[in-house]
Scaffold this active site. Structure first.
Site, PDB file in Angstrom:
ATOM      1  N   ILE A  14       0.824  -1.217   0.000  1.00 38.03           N
ATOM      2  CA  ILE A  14       0.000   0.000   0.000  1.00 38.03           C
ATOM      3  C   ILE A  14       0.858   1.267   0.000  1.00 38.03           C
ATOM      4  CG2 ILE A  14      -0.246   0.035   2.531  1.00 38.03           C
ATOM      5  CD1 ILE A  14      -3.116   1.017   2.131  1.00 38.03           C
ATOM      6  N   LYS A  34      10.208  -7.519  -5.079  1.00 38.74           N
ATOM      7  CA  LYS A  34      11.090  -8.689  -5.091  1.00 38.74           C
ATOM      8  C   LYS A  34      10.443  -9.968  -5.606  1.00 38.74           C
ATOM      9  CE  LYS A  34      12.221  -9.118  -0.423  1.00 38.74           C
ATOM     10  NZ  LYS A  34      12.512  -9.872   0.808  1.00 38.74           N
ATOM     11  N   THR A  42       0.514  -6.148   2.770  1.00 37.98           N
ATOM     12  CA  THR A  42      -0.769  -5.505   2.487  1.00 37.98           C
ATOM     13  C   THR A  42      -1.797  -6.514   1.996  1.00 37.98           C
ATOM     14  OG1 THR A  42       0.373  -3.458   1.893  1.00 37.98           O
ATOM     15  CG2 THR A  42      -1.889  -3.734   1.067  1.00 37.98           C
ATOM     16  N   GLN A  46      -6.360  -8.221   7.028  1.00 37.63           N
ATOM     17  CA  GLN A  46      -7.735  -8.720   7.171  1.00 37.63           C
ATOM     18  C   GLN A  46      -8.661  -7.647   7.723  1.00 37.63           C
ATOM     19  OE1 GLN A  46      -7.697 -12.289   9.550  1.00 37.63           O
ATOM     20  NE2 GLN A  46      -6.628 -13.494   8.017  1.00 37.63           N
ATOM     21  N   GLY A  48      -8.843  -4.264   8.593  1.00 38.00           N
ATOM     22  CA  GLY A  48      -9.252  -3.077   7.854  1.00 38.00           C
ATOM     23  C   GLY A  48      -8.395  -1.863   8.115  1.00 38.00           C
ATOM     24  N   GLU A 112     -12.194  -2.970  16.806  1.00 33.88           N
ATOM     25  CA  GLU A 112     -11.010  -3.764  17.164  1.00 33.88           C
ATOM     26  C   GLU A 112     -10.440  -3.267  18.485  1.00 33.88           C
ATOM     27  OE1 GLU A 112      -9.432  -5.320  12.814  1.00 33.88           O
ATOM     28  OE2 GLU A 112      -8.492  -3.533  13.623  1.00 33.88           O
ATOM     29  N   ASP A 220      14.371  -5.856   4.605  1.00 32.63           N
ATOM     30  CA  ASP A 220      15.410  -5.372   3.675  1.00 32.63           C
ATOM     31  C   ASP A 220      15.579  -3.850   3.741  1.00 32.63           C
ATOM     32  OD1 ASP A 220      15.270  -8.005   2.946  1.00 32.63           O
ATOM     33  OD2 ASP A 220      14.668  -7.661   0.873  1.00 32.63           O
ATOM     34  N   HIS A 241       0.875 -10.506  17.273  1.00 33.59           N
ATOM     35  CA  HIS A 241      -0.590 -10.571  17.174  1.00 33.59           C
ATOM     36  C   HIS A 241      -1.056 -11.692  18.096  1.00 33.59           C
ATOM     37  CE1 HIS A 241      -4.645 -10.718  15.690  1.00 33.59           C
ATOM     38  NE2 HIS A 241      -4.410  -9.659  14.936  1.00 33.59           N
ATOM     39  N   ARG A 287      -3.424  -4.889  21.782  1.00 36.04           N
ATOM     40  CA  ARG A 287      -2.764  -6.170  21.506  1.00 36.04           C
ATOM     41  C   ARG A 287      -1.642  -6.562  22.446  1.00 36.04           C
ATOM     42  NH1 ARG A 287      -2.275  -5.666  15.141  1.00 36.04           N
ATOM     43  NH2 ARG A 287      -4.516  -5.706  14.923  1.00 36.04           N
ATOM     44  N   HIS A 349       4.086  -9.958  14.294  1.00 39.20           N
ATOM     45  CA  HIS A 349       3.115  -9.433  13.333  1.00 39.20           C
ATOM     46  C   HIS A 349       3.552  -8.113  12.702  1.00 39.20           C
ATOM     47  CE1 HIS A 349      -0.844  -8.791  11.624  1.00 39.20           C
ATOM     48  NE2 HIS A 349      -1.018  -7.662  12.298  1.00 39.20           N
ATOM     49  N   GLU A 373       5.337   0.204   6.711  1.00 40.14           N
ATOM     50  CA  GLU A 373       5.872  -0.505   7.881  1.00 40.14           C
ATOM     51  C   GLU A 373       7.383  -0.336   8.040  1.00 40.14           C
ATOM     52  OE1 GLU A 373       4.110  -4.341   8.387  1.00 40.14           O
ATOM     53  OE2 GLU A 373       5.527  -4.894   9.970  1.00 40.14           O
ATOM     54  N   ARG A 384       1.269  -0.428  18.446  1.00 37.61           N
ATOM     55  CA  ARG A 384       0.392   0.077  17.393  1.00 37.61           C
ATOM     56  C   ARG A 384      -1.063  -0.280  17.666  1.00 37.61           C
ATOM     57  NH1 ARG A 384      -1.824  -2.190  12.540  1.00 37.61           N
ATOM     58  NH2 ARG A 384      -0.647  -4.113  12.852  1.00 37.61           N
TER      59      ARG A 384
HETATM   60  P1  FAD Z   1       4.079  -4.348   2.313  1.00 42.23           P
HETATM   61  O1  FAD Z   1       2.651  -4.366   2.020  1.00 42.23           O
HETATM   62  O2  FAD Z   1       4.645  -5.485   3.054  1.00 42.23           O
HETATM   63  O3  FAD Z   1       4.857  -4.206   0.936  1.00 42.23           O
HETATM   64  C1  FAD Z   1       6.259  -4.294   0.913  1.00 42.23           C
HETATM   65  C2  FAD Z   1       6.690  -4.498  -0.520  1.00 42.23           C
HETATM   66  O4  FAD Z   1       8.104  -4.370  -0.626  1.00 42.23           O
HETATM   67  C3  FAD Z   1       6.358  -5.864  -1.072  1.00 42.23           C
HETATM   68  O5  FAD Z   1       5.927  -5.711  -2.394  1.00 42.23           O
HETATM   69  C4  FAD Z   1       7.709  -6.595  -1.047  1.00 42.23           C
HETATM   70  O6  FAD Z   1       7.825  -7.619  -1.989  1.00 42.23           O
HETATM   71  C5  FAD Z   1       8.620  -5.450  -1.382  1.00 42.23           C
HETATM   72  N1  FAD Z   1      10.012  -5.626  -0.980  1.00 42.23           N
HETATM   73  C6  FAD Z   1      10.504  -5.935   0.235  1.00 42.23           C
HETATM   74  N2  FAD Z   1      11.844  -5.958   0.192  1.00 42.23           N
HETATM   75  C7  FAD Z   1      12.206  -5.666  -1.073  1.00 42.23           C
HETATM   76  C8  FAD Z   1      13.446  -5.544  -1.745  1.00 42.23           C
HETATM   77  N3  FAD Z   1      14.612  -5.755  -1.126  1.00 42.23           N
HETATM   78  N4  FAD Z   1      13.445  -5.235  -3.052  1.00 42.23           N
HETATM   79  C9  FAD Z   1      12.278  -5.050  -3.731  1.00 42.23           C
HETATM   80  N5  FAD Z   1      11.074  -5.148  -3.136  1.00 42.23           N
HETATM   81  C10 FAD Z   1      11.042  -5.451  -1.823  1.00 42.23           C
HETATM   82  N6  FAD Z   1      -2.665  -3.488   9.155  1.00 42.23           N
HETATM   83  C11 FAD Z   1      -3.808  -2.778   9.245  1.00 42.23           C
HETATM   84  O7  FAD Z   1      -3.775  -1.547   9.361  1.00 42.23           O
HETATM   85  N7  FAD Z   1      -5.010  -3.411   9.183  1.00 42.23           N
HETATM   86  C12 FAD Z   1      -5.115  -4.763   9.052  1.00 42.23           C
HETATM   87  O8  FAD Z   1      -6.199  -5.294   8.996  1.00 42.23           O
HETATM   88  C13 FAD Z   1      -3.921  -5.531   8.989  1.00 42.23           C
HETATM   89  N8  FAD Z   1      -3.964  -6.878   8.896  1.00 42.23           N
HETATM   90  C14 FAD Z   1      -2.798  -7.561   8.721  1.00 42.23           C
HETATM   91  C15 FAD Z   1      -2.844  -8.942   8.523  1.00 42.23           C
HETATM   92  C16 FAD Z   1      -1.691  -9.642   8.259  1.00 42.23           C
HETATM   93  C17 FAD Z   1      -1.749 -11.137   8.049  1.00 42.23           C
HETATM   94  C18 FAD Z   1      -0.449  -8.967   8.210  1.00 42.23           C
HETATM   95  C19 FAD Z   1       0.829  -9.703   7.915  1.00 42.23           C
HETATM   96  C20 FAD Z   1      -0.390  -7.606   8.447  1.00 42.23           C
HETATM   97  C21 FAD Z   1      -1.552  -6.895   8.702  1.00 42.23           C
HETATM   98  N9  FAD Z   1      -1.527  -5.524   8.910  1.00 42.23           N
HETATM   99  C22 FAD Z   1      -2.693  -4.827   9.019  1.00 42.23           C
HETATM  100  C23 FAD Z   1      -0.278  -4.778   8.794  1.00 42.23           C
HETATM  101  C24 FAD Z   1      -0.230  -4.163   7.395  1.00 42.23           C
HETATM  102  O9  FAD Z   1      -0.760  -5.081   6.468  1.00 42.23           O
HETATM  103  C25 FAD Z   1       1.168  -3.804   6.971  1.00 42.23           C
HETATM  104  O10 FAD Z   1       1.835  -3.108   7.969  1.00 42.23           O
HETATM  105  C26 FAD Z   1       1.098  -2.936   5.715  1.00 42.23           C
HETATM  106  O11 FAD Z   1       0.397  -3.616   4.720  1.00 42.23           O
HETATM  107  C27 FAD Z   1       2.491  -2.601   5.245  1.00 42.23           C
HETATM  108  O12 FAD Z   1       2.395  -2.012   3.983  1.00 42.23           O
HETATM  109  P2  FAD Z   1       3.726  -1.630   3.239  1.00 42.23           P
HETATM  110  O13 FAD Z   1       3.349  -1.079   1.932  1.00 42.23           O
HETATM  111  O14 FAD Z   1       4.586  -0.820   4.135  1.00 42.23           O
HETATM  112  O15 FAD Z   1       4.507  -3.022   3.079  1.00 42.23           O
HETATM  113  C1  SIN Z   2      -6.242  -8.009  12.237  1.00 43.45           C
HETATM  114  O1  SIN Z   2      -7.098  -8.116  11.370  1.00 43.45           O
HETATM  115  O2  SIN Z   2      -6.335  -8.457  13.383  1.00 43.45           O
HETATM  116  C2  SIN Z   2      -4.993  -7.268  11.912  1.00 43.45           C
HETATM  117  C3  SIN Z   2      -5.227  -5.846  12.099  1.00 43.45           C
HETATM  118  C4  SIN Z   2      -3.936  -5.109  12.193  1.00 43.45           C
HETATM  119  O3  SIN Z   2      -2.848  -5.683  12.143  1.00 43.45           O
HETATM  120  O4  SIN Z   2      -4.019  -3.881  12.357  1.00 43.45           O
END
Ligand code: FAD
Ligand code: SIN
Length: 533
Positions: A14, A34, A42, A46, A48, A112, A220, A241, A287, A349, A373, A384
């Site tokens: 995202i 990668k 992302t 689940q 939201g 939540e 990374d 979590h 949490r 988590h 993240e 968080r």
């Molecule tokens: P990511 O979505 O992890 O994207 C990182 C990207 O970087 C990926 O495409 C990866 O392949 C790429 N990448 C990594 N290293 C490299 C590299 N060296 N070179 C090239 N590309 C690379 N948060 C909420 O707010 N609500 C929720 O409901 C929620 N539910 C969750 C459920 C689960 C199962 C998990 C694991 C997390 C959840 N979270 C939730 C946390 C949230 O999803 C993440 O913190 C958020 O999506 C992070 O987004 P991001 O874009 O920073 O990273």
């Molecule tokens: C979850 O759906 O419990 C994950 C929500 C979050 O990580 O913020």
């Protein structure tokens, strides 16, 4: 091969995608990722996105809940900015086609832990997949954006890699000009040059043996930025979590917090409820408290899991609200969650710490921004609040676009000549077993010694072992042509060390950092971020 773009984005979650879409308004954008483009944390989200979208909710209440959960360490300006700007960012997602769940024509707002109002915007229980789908669709139709899959960024390009004159050598801040990126299918390191770089590489859950994070989450971005000279902060605050399906393999299958928000009750294996002993909010406490409670009950009772009980809830509604969880449990794990309690355990988590940024996503390296993240914007503090992560990524990616655009307007920044990746003196190695063994060792050490409950003894032991592993890995890395596995191993070792170092510096218990040697919160000495530079 050398690629030149105005903007380089690393990551297709995202943070990266929402940034790229807007950055494409003022320049050409390359996104490297990668694996396949949708593979990200992302995509698995689940519950939201937390945002104030209803008349009966208020910014001040969301701010209060976030600051309360952060236990004194959240930065008020970052929190207020995120919560004020969040609803507009969410409406933009809806505008590009994200389909969230509605009831009677209004967004269906879930509940939540730690939230004092219903404010979780969701697409049933696969919110992340829907957001990722909508963003990828928008990005794929934008002619200014090109996505490079199977491209692993391995080093950020700074003055260190610039070939030429002392004129560009730093006297002040470090500058970033792009990244070296491994084309993992062709085993070739390309040079990506850009005037702005957005680091959006996500989390580092794979540092731990049990995690909800998919295999891409190997820290990374934090490791690369740290090597390049970025300031890193608050790495001790790893969120576990509370409820992942027991024995569900790797990664651990998440049972969303929204399930507890809908009325799920935690019980010990013998059926006793226990959350009331830990917090008056019971299952809906933040949490850190719920994960701590479960961990304590497991150790006290010698059980392997606790139970999350939904049997008292209307089965049809459970199936309707949580179709992904219901179907996965039934089809993959032969568990009907409307009839049987779900065996659950905590798992790593989310990383609250990361690369320090200001509220416009700037790091201390000129030209390098970070969002999502991988970053430490100051929002989360010591813990968080649920569903604030997707929101944080949306808001700070947007701000980073505006800051970057303004920066380029004032100073267009020509990219200097940069040398190609230098791997002279290295050999191809097929020692996969070394990489796999070290990776397992790191994960086991972190799980056993740097988990939910810590102590000086465990942290000292973890540090000694991790330094040894780091030295072994560095030695192997210097002699070997890079592969994806080796890059990740090196980064995992570095992130593990950063977590251990930060944890050793915080001699108190606060939020996600609980140590048996310093059981109390110590505001006199530790009401501050843990910063490594
Ligand atoms: P990511 O979505 O992890 O994207 C990182 C990207 O970087 C990926 O495409 C990866 O392949 C790429 N990448 C990594 N290293 C490299 C590299 N060296 N070179 C090239 N590309 C690379 N948060 C909420 O707010 N609500 C929720 O409901 C929620 N539910 C969750 C459920 C689960 C199962 C998990 C694991 C997390 C959840 N979270 C939730 C946390 C949230 O999803 C993440 O913190 C958020 O999506 C992070 O987004 P991001 O874009 O920073 O990273
Ligand atoms: C979850 O759906 O419990 C994950 C929500 C979050 O990580 O913020």
């Amino acid at each position: 091969m050398t690629h030149r773009f105005d903007v380089l984005v690393i990551g297709t979650g995202i943070a990266g995608l929402s940034y790229a879409l807007k950055a494409a308004r003022f320049g050409s954008v390359a996104i490297v990722t990668k694996k396949q483009r949708a593979e990200s944390n992302t995509n698995y989200a689940q519950g939201g996105v937390a945002a104030v979208m209803s008349q009966v909710d208020s910014f001040s209440s969301h701010v209060r809940d976030t600051l309360g959960t952060g236990l004194g360490l959240s930065h008020q300006d970052a929190v207020e900015t995120m919560i004020r700007e969040g609803p507009d960012r969410l409406r933009e997602l809806i505008d590009i086609g994200a389909q969230f769940t509605y009831t009677d024509g209004h967004l269906d707002l879930g509940r939540e832990g730690g939230h004092s109002a219903n404010r979780i915007v969701h697409a049933r229980d696969f919110t992340g997949r829907e957001i990722e789908r909508a963003l990828l669709h928008a990005v794929s139709t934008n002619p200014n954006i090109r996505i490079f899959e199977d491209h692993v960024a391995l080093e950020i390009i700074t003055e260190h890699h610039v070939r030429t004159s002392p004129a560009v050598r730093p006297t002040g801040p470090i500058h970033c000009w792009g990244a070296y990126v491994l084309h993992s299918l062709e085993r070739r390191v390309d040079t990506f040059l850009a005037r702005l770089v957005m680091l959006a590489t996500g989390g580092l859950g794979q540092v731990y043996l049990h995690t909800t994070n998919p295999p891409i989450a190997t820290g990374d971005g934090v490791a690369m930025a740290c090597r390049a000279g970025a300031m890193i902060a608050n790495m001790e605050f790893i969120q576990f979590h509370p409820t992942t399906l027991f024995n569900s393999g790797s990664p651990s299958f998440l049972i969303s917090e929204a399930v507890r928000g809908f009325g799920g009750v935690l019980r010990a294996k013998d059926g006793d409820e226990f959350m009331h002993q830990y917090d008056p909010r019971k299952e809906l406490a933040p949490r850190d408290i719920v994960a701590y409670a479960i961990d304590t009950e497991l150790k006290k009772r010698g059980d392997e899991y606790v139970l999350l009980d939904l049997r008292h809830l209307p089965a049809a509604q459970v199936r309707d609200k949580f179709p992904h969880i219901y179907t996965t449990c039934l089809e993959k794990y032969k568990l009907d969650i409307t009839r049987e309690p779900i065996p659950v355990v905590p798992a790593a988590h989310y990383s609250c710490g990361g690369v320090m940024t200001d509220i416009d996503g700037r790091t201390n390296i000129a030209g390098l921004f970070a969002s999502g993240e991988v970053s430490m914007t100051g929002v989360h503090g010591a813990n968080r609040l649920a569903s604030n992560s997707l929101l944080e990524a949306l808001v700070f990616s947007d701000r980073a676009v505006r800051a970057g655009e303004a920066q380029l307007r004032e100073n267009p920044r020509d990219v200097p000549a940069v040398g190609p990746w230098d791997d002279s003196g290295t050999l191809n190695s097929e020692e996969w077993i070394l990489i796999e063994h070290n990776r397992r060792e790191i994960q086991q050490i972190m799980w056993d010694y740097v988990g939910i409950i810590r102590s000086d003894l465990r942290l000292d032991r973890a540090l000694r072992r991790m330094e040894l592993i780091r030295d072994e890995v560095e030695d192997f890395y210097k002699r070997t042509k890079v592969t994806e596995g080796l890059i990740e191993l090196r980064n995992l070792a570095q992130c593990a060390l950063l977590i251990i170092r930060c944890a050793r510096m915080r001699k108190e218990s606060r939020g996600l950092h609980v140590t048996t040697d310093y059981r109390d919160r110590d505001d006199a000495n530790f009401l501050r971020d843990t910063i490594l530079s």
